[in-house]
Design a protein around this motif. Structure first.
Motif, PDB file in Angstrom:
ATOM      1  N   GLU A  10      18.024  10.012 -39.467  1.00 31.08           N
ATOM      2  CA  GLU A  10      19.133  10.668 -38.757  1.00 31.08           C
ATOM      3  C   GLU A  10      18.758  12.045 -38.238  1.00 31.08           C
ATOM      4  OE1 GLU A  10      22.176   9.439 -37.886  1.00 31.08           O
ATOM      5  OE2 GLU A  10      21.320   7.559 -38.540  1.00 31.08           O
ATOM      6  N   GLY A  11      17.787  12.654 -38.847  1.00 33.08           N
ATOM      7  CA  GLY A  11      17.343  13.968 -38.402  1.00 33.08           C
ATOM      8  C   GLY A  11      16.083  14.353 -39.147  1.00 33.08           C
ATOM      9  N   HIS A  12      15.343  15.292 -38.573  1.00 33.76           N
ATOM     10  CA  HIS A  12      14.136  15.771 -39.244  1.00 33.76           C
ATOM     11  C   HIS A  12      13.839  17.203 -38.830  1.00 33.76           C
ATOM     12  CE1 HIS A  12      12.429  14.260 -35.418  1.00 33.76           C
ATOM     13  NE2 HIS A  12      11.558  15.239 -35.577  1.00 33.76           N
ATOM     14  N   ARG A  13      13.069  17.873 -39.667  1.00 35.14           N
ATOM     15  CA  ARG A  13      12.634  19.245 -39.400  1.00 35.14           C
ATOM     16  C   ARG A  13      11.204  19.368 -39.884  1.00 35.14           C
ATOM     17  NH1 ARG A  13      16.931  22.446 -41.217  1.00 35.14           N
ATOM     18  NH2 ARG A  13      17.657  22.135 -39.106  1.00 35.14           N
ATOM     19  N   PHE A  14      10.383  20.076 -39.104  1.00 30.14           N
ATOM     20  CA  PHE A  14       8.972  20.237 -39.443  1.00 30.14           C
ATOM     21  C   PHE A  14       8.643  21.721 -39.552  1.00 30.14           C
ATOM     22  CE2 PHE A  14       4.421  20.408 -38.839  1.00 30.14           C
ATOM     23  CZ  PHE A  14       3.984  19.339 -39.604  1.00 30.14           C
ATOM     24  N   VAL A  64       0.647  15.136 -35.975  1.00 25.75           N
ATOM     25  CA  VAL A  64       1.955  15.660 -35.589  1.00 25.75           C
ATOM     26  C   VAL A  64       2.012  15.671 -34.066  1.00 25.75           C
ATOM     27  CG1 VAL A  64       3.513  17.643 -35.706  1.00 25.75           C
ATOM     28  CG2 VAL A  64       2.019  17.131 -37.651  1.00 25.75           C
ATOM     29  N   ALA A  65       3.006  14.979 -33.496  1.00 25.42           N
ATOM     30  CA  ALA A  65       3.206  14.967 -32.045  1.00 25.42           C
ATOM     31  C   ALA A  65       4.383  15.881 -31.720  1.00 25.42           C
ATOM     32  CB  ALA A  65       3.475  13.551 -31.545  1.00 25.42           C
ATOM     33  N   HIS A  66       4.256  16.641 -30.645  1.00 29.12           N
ATOM     34  CA  HIS A  66       5.308  17.594 -30.285  1.00 29.12           C
ATOM     35  C   HIS A  66       5.327  17.809 -28.767  1.00 29.12           C
ATOM     36  CE1 HIS A  66       2.463  20.903 -29.479  1.00 29.12           C
ATOM     37  NE2 HIS A  66       1.782  20.393 -30.482  1.00 29.12           N
ATOM     38  N   ASN A  67       6.431  18.423 -28.306  1.00 30.89           N
ATOM     39  CA  ASN A  67       6.585  18.720 -26.887  1.00 30.89           C
ATOM     40  C   ASN A  67       6.492  20.215 -26.609  1.00 30.89           C
ATOM     41  OD1 ASN A  67       6.847  16.100 -25.896  1.00 30.89           O
ATOM     42  ND2 ASN A  67       9.011  16.029 -26.431  1.00 30.89           N
ATOM     43  N   GLU A  84       5.565  21.036 -44.146  1.00 30.61           N
ATOM     44  CA  GLU A  84       6.622  20.265 -44.799  1.00 30.61           C
ATOM     45  C   GLU A  84       7.408  19.548 -43.721  1.00 30.61           C
ATOM     46  OE1 GLU A  84       8.675  21.610 -48.471  1.00 30.61           O
ATOM     47  OE2 GLU A  84      10.446  21.614 -47.178  1.00 30.61           O
ATOM     48  N   PHE A  85       7.611  18.253 -43.930  1.00 29.53           N
ATOM     49  CA  PHE A  85       8.372  17.419 -43.014  1.00 29.53           C
ATOM     50  C   PHE A  85       9.596  16.951 -43.770  1.00 29.53           C
ATOM     51  CE2 PHE A  85       8.606  13.154 -40.676  1.00 29.53           C
ATOM     52  CZ  PHE A  85       9.236  13.701 -39.578  1.00 29.53           C
ATOM     53  N   ARG A 107       5.314  17.002 -48.213  1.00 29.82           N
ATOM     54  CA  ARG A 107       4.559  18.253 -48.213  1.00 29.82           C
ATOM     55  C   ARG A 107       3.096  17.901 -48.002  1.00 29.82           C
ATOM     56  NH1 ARG A 107       7.913  20.398 -53.297  1.00 29.82           N
ATOM     57  NH2 ARG A 107       9.738  21.132 -52.133  1.00 29.82           N
ATOM     58  N   LEU A 108       2.550  18.412 -46.924  1.00 31.28           N
ATOM     59  CA  LEU A 108       1.197  18.074 -46.516  1.00 31.28           C
ATOM     60  C   LEU A 108       0.363  19.347 -46.416  1.00 31.28           C
ATOM     61  CD1 LEU A 108       2.847  16.116 -43.724  1.00 31.28           C
ATOM     62  CD2 LEU A 108       1.283  14.931 -45.238  1.00 31.28           C
TER      63      LEU A 108
END
Length: 172
Positions: A10-14, A64-67, A84-85, A107-108
């Motif tokens: 439903e949602g995520h934060r990196f 990690v893919a990002h815009n 942390e994801f 946690r990576l």
């Protein structure tokens, strides 16, 4: 039918080194694979077998893919990254037909390995994918640690059971 079904993210934060990176589109978690020893041509066996070493994993990477949102430029800094994801995931409980949510944290810790700068295409975001060599991996579901792999500390735990402590005890 299963008691609980994990449905949607439903949602995520990196976060990278405690800074929120905006517009992260996906994280490909590492493949945790045990090295194996082959047992071949043994008399009386119908086939060859590979036996996994359950106290170790092979080297692994994650991406990690990002815009290119706020702070995403930090993802390609050379060196060590503590990341942390955080994920909010739907949890459908079959018995009472209720939909709840659970929190999952990954946690990576990894070393910057490479960056794919992406494809430039009119009308689409210009994203990048960053890859890291995994050093430490921890997975928590609703605050309970389910997996810990810490290569430098020689720790491998799955669902509360250590797969390295038994070997260390034998070596004392």
């Amino acid at each position: 039918m299963p008691k609980n079904i994990k449905i949607n993210v439903e949602g995520h934060r990196f976060l990278d080194n405690s800074k929120v990176c905006e517009d992260v589109t996906s994280v490909v978690l590492p493949q945790l694979e045990h090295p194996t020893t082959a047992i071949e041509n043994v008399s009386g066996m119908a086939m060859d077998m590979e036996i996994p070493n359950t106290s170790r994993y092979k080297s692994a990477e994650y991406s990690v893919a990002h815009n290119n949102g706020n702070n995403c430029e930090l993802l390609q800094n050379p060196g060590l990254h503590k990341q942390e994801f955080r994920v909010a995931r739907q949890d459908y409980e079959n018995k009472n037909t209720t939909i709840g949510y659970e929190g999952v944290k990954y946690r990576l810790t990894g070393l910057f390995k490479s960056v794919e700068k992406g494809t430039i295409q009119t009308g689409n975001p210009w994203g990048s994918t960053v890859k890291y060599s995994l050093k430490r991996y921890e997975e928590l579901v609703n605050g309970v640690r389910t997996i810990l792999v810490d290569a430098p500390a020689n720790k491998l735990e799955v669902n509360g059971k250590s797969y390295t402590d038994d070997i260390e005890k034998l070596l004392k």
